[in-house]
Design a protein around this motif. Structure first.
Motif, PDB file in Angstrom:
ATOM      1  N   GLY A 177       0.905  -1.248   0.003  1.00 27.77           N
ATOM      2  CA  GLY A 177       0.195  -0.036   0.140  1.00 27.77           C
ATOM      3  C   GLY A 177       0.702   1.352   0.134  1.00 27.77           C
ATOM      4  O   GLY A 177       0.504   2.156  -0.765  1.00 27.77           O
ATOM      5  N   VAL A 178       1.952   1.111   0.667  1.00 28.52           N
ATOM      6  CA  VAL A 178       3.004   2.311   0.479  1.00 28.52           C
ATOM      7  C   VAL A 178       3.498   2.639  -0.731  1.00 28.52           C
ATOM      8  O   VAL A 178       3.641   3.994  -1.204  1.00 28.52           O
ATOM      9  CB  VAL A 178       4.060   2.102   1.521  1.00 28.52           C
ATOM     10  CG1 VAL A 178       5.045   3.319   1.619  1.00 28.52           C
ATOM     11  CG2 VAL A 178       3.378   2.370   3.359  1.00 28.52           C
ATOM     12  N   GLY A 179       3.705   1.631  -1.488  1.00 31.57           N
ATOM     13  CA  GLY A 179       4.267   1.591  -2.702  1.00 31.57           C
ATOM     14  C   GLY A 179       3.216   2.507  -3.673  1.00 31.57           C
ATOM     15  O   GLY A 179       3.676   3.354  -4.442  1.00 31.57           O
ATOM     16  N   MET A 180       2.125   1.986  -3.549  1.00 26.82           N
ATOM     17  CA  MET A 180       1.022   2.671  -4.320  1.00 26.82           C
ATOM     18  C   MET A 180       1.072   3.938  -4.016  1.00 26.82           C
ATOM     19  O   MET A 180       0.807   4.826  -5.139  1.00 26.82           O
ATOM     20  CB  MET A 180      -0.415   1.793  -4.227  1.00 26.82           C
ATOM     21  CG  MET A 180      -1.398   2.361  -5.165  1.00 26.82           C
ATOM     22  SD  MET A 180      -0.896   1.689  -6.946  1.00 26.82           S
ATOM     23  CE  MET A 180      -0.599   3.235  -7.578  1.00 26.82           C
ATOM     24  N   ALA A 181       1.017   4.392  -2.761  1.00 24.09           N
ATOM     25  CA  ALA A 181       0.847   5.861  -2.678  1.00 24.09           C
ATOM     26  C   ALA A 181       2.020   6.749  -3.098  1.00 24.09           C
ATOM     27  O   ALA A 181       1.881   7.864  -3.446  1.00 24.09           O
ATOM     28  CB  ALA A 181       1.021   6.006  -0.884  1.00 24.09           C
ATOM     29  N   ALA A 182       3.093   5.992  -3.042  1.00 30.44           N
ATOM     30  CA  ALA A 182       4.543   6.710  -3.838  1.00 30.44           C
ATOM     31  C   ALA A 182       4.010   6.870  -5.078  1.00 30.44           C
ATOM     32  O   ALA A 182       4.328   8.099  -5.690  1.00 30.44           O
ATOM     33  CB  ALA A 182       5.791   5.954  -3.428  1.00 30.44           C
ATOM     34  N   GLY A 183       3.782   6.007  -5.923  1.00 30.93           N
ATOM     35  CA  GLY A 183       3.363   6.197  -7.250  1.00 30.93           C
ATOM     36  C   GLY A 183       2.414   7.228  -7.774  1.00 30.93           C
ATOM     37  O   GLY A 183       2.595   8.127  -8.515  1.00 30.93           O
ATOM     38  N   LEU A 184       1.123   7.284  -6.763  1.00 29.41           N
ATOM     39  CA  LEU A 184       0.476   8.334  -7.071  1.00 29.41           C
ATOM     40  C   LEU A 184       0.791   9.532  -6.641  1.00 29.41           C
ATOM     41  O   LEU A 184       0.633  10.686  -7.306  1.00 29.41           O
ATOM     42  CB  LEU A 184      -1.050   8.094  -6.033  1.00 29.41           C
ATOM     43  CG  LEU A 184      -1.901   9.129  -5.842  1.00 29.41           C
ATOM     44  CD1 LEU A 184      -2.566   9.409  -7.361  1.00 29.41           C
ATOM     45  CD2 LEU A 184      -3.180   8.993  -4.816  1.00 29.41           C
ATOM     46  N   THR A 185       1.698   9.904  -5.858  1.00 28.00           N
ATOM     47  CA  THR A 185       2.388  11.001  -5.505  1.00 28.00           C
ATOM     48  C   THR A 185       3.402  11.481  -6.723  1.00 28.00           C
ATOM     49  O   THR A 185       3.319  12.665  -7.012  1.00 28.00           O
ATOM     50  CB  THR A 185       3.420  11.083  -3.952  1.00 28.00           C
ATOM     51  OG1 THR A 185       2.579  10.548  -2.886  1.00 28.00           O
ATOM     52  CG2 THR A 185       4.189  12.124  -3.780  1.00 28.00           C
ATOM     53  N   ILE A 186       4.015  10.700  -7.225  1.00 29.39           N
ATOM     54  CA  ILE A 186       5.062  10.950  -8.398  1.00 29.39           C
ATOM     55  C   ILE A 186       3.956  11.412  -9.423  1.00 29.39           C
ATOM     56  O   ILE A 186       4.430  12.434 -10.280  1.00 29.39           O
ATOM     57  CB  ILE A 186       5.696   9.816  -8.830  1.00 29.39           C
ATOM     58  CG1 ILE A 186       6.832   9.387  -7.561  1.00 29.39           C
ATOM     59  CG2 ILE A 186       6.411   9.793 -10.223  1.00 29.39           C
ATOM     60  CD1 ILE A 186       7.579   8.253  -7.705  1.00 29.39           C
ATOM     61  N   TYR A 187       2.855  11.030  -9.744  1.00 29.88           N
ATOM     62  CA  TYR A 187       2.295  11.072 -10.796  1.00 29.88           C
ATOM     63  C   TYR A 187       1.701  12.497 -10.574  1.00 29.88           C
ATOM     64  O   TYR A 187       1.511  13.280 -11.687  1.00 29.88           O
ATOM     65  CB  TYR A 187       0.872   9.962 -10.998  1.00 29.88           C
ATOM     66  CG  TYR A 187      -0.012  10.365 -12.074  1.00 29.88           C
ATOM     67  CD1 TYR A 187       0.488   9.767 -13.613  1.00 29.88           C
ATOM     68  CD2 TYR A 187      -1.298  10.967 -11.985  1.00 29.88           C
ATOM     69  CE1 TYR A 187      -0.286  10.025 -14.509  1.00 29.88           C
ATOM     70  CE2 TYR A 187      -2.187  11.051 -13.098  1.00 29.88           C
ATOM     71  CZ  TYR A 187      -1.570  10.846 -14.202  1.00 29.88           C
ATOM     72  OH  TYR A 187      -2.445  10.970 -15.270  1.00 29.88           O
ATOM     73  N   LEU A 188       0.990  12.941  -9.679  1.00 33.83           N
ATOM     74  CA  LEU A 188       0.551  14.020  -9.302  1.00 33.83           C
ATOM     75  C   LEU A 188       1.694  15.359  -9.480  1.00 33.83           C
ATOM     76  O   LEU A 188       1.140  16.288  -9.908  1.00 33.83           O
ATOM     77  CB  LEU A 188      -0.244  14.215  -7.855  1.00 33.83           C
ATOM     78  CG  LEU A 188      -1.311  13.405  -7.848  1.00 33.83           C
ATOM     79  CD1 LEU A 188      -1.739  13.246  -6.048  1.00 33.83           C
ATOM     80  CD2 LEU A 188      -2.610  13.808  -8.392  1.00 33.83           C
TER      81      LEU A 188
END
Length: 428
Positions: A177-188
């Protein structure tokens, strides 16, 4: 709308590709981190018997590739690609953290699948928009993007797998779940480098109006069916092969036992090592006028995967009930990964490159439909693992992959004509 060709970053590509690369890397870290743990979690913590666990695994990984059909349609007609990616990532983060509760196991799987449906077709759907049609870098874009997929897949078993195996499966799921949050942050944060969404497709528009003839759709459908058969064998890597690694592979190395989850990192690691070699060889052959067509490459890939399973079957039969040394497993993954690079990124690139601009997400979702059906069938076939010897089962998988080779060979000639029409600028 495309991003200016002068904007360069990683490997001379537009900055937007780096954003998509890193976003996809972290999404795949979360997906493969969770997938690595799933069968072990079901059989050791939830105490689900092997046959049922394999079916659950197959259904889940199949639905993961079914929901993008609806996500692609929603994005092309109403939501747009960017909004779909953000919504999908947010929903998946929730699902991964729900996995920390045993009582929420099945709802968590459903939530992750729904979020994935919005995310999966719409991130790669933005790659083509980074380039002008005549940009020479466009041909290698999906190969580089696919490296991002496999960087995340490489890290996931090492991190989530080791943490889950040592400290508890729930901690491994939380890391996903932390990894998915990191991906969303980079995308934004990197949104300014990404292409604008194309105009929405009107509800009344039909496929032919978007430039796709029925004959072309039938050819794409034929490719999908061939890849479905291929995936029945290929998707055993995270299912029955993982069980075999845990029970029948000698994992000793200098007095230390290699964690069984770490072998799931071999495939993505080899993608990184082999991709530059293969791309260089393909480019050299193309410059000399001897390059293979896309379908010929895909057929070659299926043949390599068939050879990998036949070889593993032979080793399993020769060793009988004794443990198989882990170096044979490495050899298997070298052949398997070589085949994967000939078929999966090539197919994704075909569907992304030849689709009309306003149908890109939908066509990429159709490509993932092969993964849906293949994973579903792989789970059903995997349920027979406990009733067969390892050698017989792997030989069966080699035979299944061989059927895919034959189907793809039949499509080489008509699909070569389709690509030629597309390169000439004609409607397909």
């Amino acid at each position: 709308m495309t991003i200016a060709a002068s904007e360069k970053s990683f490997l001379g590509q537009p900055r937007g590709l780096t954003v998509l690369f890193l976003t996809e890397m972290w999404e795949k870290f979360s997906f493969f981190g969770m997938r690595t743990l799933l069968v072990y979690y079901m059989t050791t913590t939830l105490l689900i018997e092997q046959g049922r666990a394999s079916i659950i695994y197959g259904v889940y990984t199949a639905v993961i590739y079914l929901t993008p059909i609806f996500g692609g349609l929603l994005a092309d007609r109403w939501l747009g690609r960017r909004r779909s990616v953000v919504m999908g990532a947010s929903i998946m983060i929730l699902g991964h953290f729900m996995m920390a509760s045993e009582a929420l196991f099945y709802p968590a799987l459903a939530v992750i699948a729904i979020g994935n449906g919005l995310f999966l077709p719409n991130l790669p759907g933005q790659v083509a928009g980074l380039y002008k049609p005549d940009d020479p870098r466009r041909g290698s874009a999906y190969n580089i993007y696919y490296m991002g997929v496999n960087l995340g897949a490489f890290m996931a078993p090492l991190v989530c797998g080791a943490v889950g195996e040592i400290y508890g499966w729930h901690w491994g799921f939380a890391l996903a779940g932390v990894g998915m949050a990191a991906g969303l942050t980079i995308y934004l944060l990197g949104g300014r480098y990404l292409p604008a969404d194309p105009p929405r497709m009107a509800r009344s528009e039909k496929v032919k109006g978007e430039g796709m003839e029925r004959s072309s759709l039938l050819l794409f459908g034929g490719v999908i069916l061939a890849v479905v058969v291929f995936r029945v064998a290929y998707e055993q890597v995270g299912n029955t092969l993982a069980l075999w690694i845990g029970s029948d592979v000698d994992r000793s190395l200098g007095g230390w036992t290699i964690p069984m989850t770490w072998f799931q990192s071999l495939n993505p690691l080899l993608v990184f090592l082999l991709t530059p070699i293969l791309v260089t060889a393909w480019d050299r052959s193309a410059r000399k006028g001897r390059g293979m067509s896309s379908l010929a490459r895909m057929a070659t890939g299926a043949a390599l995967v068939a050879s990998a399973f036949f070889g593993l079957a032979l080793i399993a039969m020769l060793t009988g009930q004794g443990p198989v040394h882990w170096l044979w497993l490495v050899a298997f993954f070298v052949l398997l990964t070589s085949g994967e690079l000939f078929i999966l990124p090539v197919g994704l690139g075909l569907f992304g490159r030849l689709a009309p601009a306003q149908m890109t997400a939908t066509m990429i979702a159709a490509w993932f439909l092969a993964a849906f059906a293949g994973n579903l069938l792989a789970g059903l076939v995997g349920s027979s693992w406990s009733t067969m010897s390892a050698g017989a089962f792997f030989a069966l998988m080699g035979s299944v992959a061989s059927l895919s080779v034959m189907a793809l060979c039949l499509l080489i000639r008509p699909f070569r004509k389709l690509e030629a029409r597309s390169d000439a600028g004609d409607e397909i």
